[in-house]
Each structure stands twice: as C-alpha cells, then as structure tokens.
Design an enzyme around this catalytic site. Structure first.
Site, short mmCIF file in Angstrom:
data_model
loop_
_atom_site.label_atom_id
_atom_site.label_comp_id
_atom_site.label_asym_id
_atom_site.label_seq_id
_atom_site.Cartn_x
_atom_site.Cartn_y
_atom_site.Cartn_z
N SER A 55 0.83 -1.21 0.00
CA SER A 55 0.00 0.00 0.00
C SER A 55 0.87 1.26 0.00
CB SER A 55 -0.96 -0.05 1.20
OG SER A 55 -2.02 0.85 1.03
N ASP A 163 -5.70 -3.88 -1.98
CA ASP A 163 -4.66 -3.46 -1.04
C ASP A 163 -3.90 -4.65 -0.46
OD1 ASP A 163 -3.39 -2.37 1.42
OD2 ASP A 163 -4.50 -0.57 0.84
#
Length: 280
Positions: A55, A163
């Site tokens: 991320s 993510d």
C-alpha cells in the site's frame, strides 16, 4: 603464483557486505512516518539494498528504490492536491487518477529501478497474497493501494487486485526472498484504536464496510512480517487515522516516525556489524 600467495588471496578476499532490507508497512496517510524514518536513516548513513512494501509502504518503497531522497518525497507529497484527491474518494472509485499521478515520478517498469523491489497486493478472488515484481510500476502500486470500499480493484493480467495490507501488511518475508540478509520493518498500525475507543457510529460504519468489501484480512497478514524482521519499528500513531491529511497531522506523523527510527539506530548498526563478523 605460489601456493602461499593463493592461500593468502583466499583468506584475505573481501567478503560481500550483508544486504540490508527495508519492509514498509501499510497505513494510508500514516505513511508520513515512513518519510520521517527514512530521514533518520539518511542522517545516520544507513543505506538499504532491498526494499519491499504494501500500500503506502509500496509507494514510499518504490520512490526509495528509484533513488529519491526524503526531501524529494516530502516535495512530492506537497505537490499532491489533497482537495482534488479527495474528490475521487467515493465508493469503489477508479484508481486511474492515482496511476497517472504516480507516473510523474515512477514511470516505466520494475526493471528500471536501481534496487531490487517488490510490492504486495491481495487477489480479489482467492484473498491470497500476490507479489508484484515486474510490469508497469505505477499500475502495480495502485493495485497494492486499492483499499475497498474507497477504490475498486485494479486489473493486472487476469487478476483483480486490492490493497496488500489484507494479506501481507509488512512484507519482510518478501524482502528476505529478494536476498536481504537482515530486514528492518516499519509497522504503521502497531497502536490501533480498540473497539471500545471507537464511537458507536464508527463501529457501525466499520461493520457495514466489512460486509461489502471483497477481501478480508488473513490471520497472518501482520504476523508473517514480524516473524521475518530483525528490527521492527513501531511508531506510536494511535492518535491518527489513515485518512488524516491535515498539515498538522502529517507533520506530527513525520516527526513520530523520525523519533522512532532514531531510537533504533544503534540496534540496526550493531546488527549489521554482527552480520559482518559472521561472514569473516
């Protein structure tokens, strides 16, 4: 060459220095703490040879692997138009705007990076970890940062990816796979708010979001990172959220990351020295 000379060359040959790895954790705006930590490392002369991230950790890690300094990265953050960015924060928004922004600083493929680098994402169908090491860099980074329900998944090949925090929040194990002899990790979520500390409305919203997200946190999404690190930095970001983008909050998180890294500098230096002794 005499036998003595040959033996001398064998025993005095310079051993390769140990490779230092850096695994940067997920956390949205809390990634400012990563920049503070990198500043402390710069001042101490600590340089990393292998980098991984998930991320926001992947984005910061890619910038580091590209050769950007901490000052450069802070400048990139300051160039980000928060107001325009916020306009795109709607349920399952397309992340193409993020990919376009990143291409200004991270164009090209993984192969263009001077350092070994990998970023983690989560497969929307299997919920398994996907390690990205090739292809278009900016697209891989947006996939790793596609946190639902704010953004929809990013398609790479035949996979729809989300993510990386859901499957490997601090990919220190990947860092070792890339050849790091020891790994420093940074956990941006070490001090999370408890359910009791959250308001009733926040708990309700959290439950609703969890019900519609296509991926779930795996049992080992953080523990696998802790198991693979030699030194784990745990900046105390308890008072901040991943969406805190005010100047005050970002400055504070930067300083917290800087202070946390400085408190571990001697530990990191001692560990690298120990590794060198073992190689002799």
């Amino acid at each position: 060459m005499s036998l003595f000379s040959r033996l001398k060359n064998v025993f005095t040959r310079r051993r390769p220095k140990p490779k230092l790895g850096l695994a940067l954790g997920s956390g949205g705006a809390k990634g400012m703490a990563h920049l503070g930590a990198l500043k402390a490392f710069e001042e101490a002369g600590i340089v990393f040879d292998v980098v991984t991230g998930s991320s926001i950790g992947g984005i910061v890690g890619a910038l580091y692997a590209k050769g950007y300094s901490t000052a450069d990265m802070v400048g990139i953050v300051e160039n980000l138009n928060i107001r325009e960015f916020s306009k795109n924060l709607k349920p399952f928004a397309d992340l193409s705007f993020g990919e376009t922004f990143l291409e200004n600083y991270l164009d090209g493929d993984f192969s263009s990076l001077p350092l070994p680098f990998a970023v983690c994402a989560t497969d929307g169908e299997t919920n398994g970890r996907v390690v990205l090491r090739e292809g278009k860099l900016a697209r891989a980074l947006t996939a790793s940062a596609a946190i639902p329900p704010f953004f929809r998944g990013v398609e790479i090949g035949e996979q729809r990816l989300y993510d990386g925090a859901f499957s490997d929040a601090i990919p220190a194990d990947v860092c070792r796979d890339l050849g790091a002899d020891f790994v420093v990790g940074i956990d941006l979520s070490a001090f999370m708010r408890t359910e009791e500390e959250k308001g009733r409305f926040s708990r309700i919203v959290g439950s609703a979001i969890g019900a519609i997200t296509p991926v779930r946190y795996t049992e080992d999404h953080k523990s696998r990172g802790y198991a693979a690190t030699d030194v784990m930095l745990r900046p105390d970001l308890h008072d901040y959220r991943a969406t805190d983008v005010s100047r005050h909050a970002m400055d504070a998180m930067y300083e917290i990351g800087y202070t946390e890294a400085r408190s571990h500098l001697e530990e990191i230096k001692a560990l690298t020295a120990k590794k060198k002794e073992k190689k002799k």
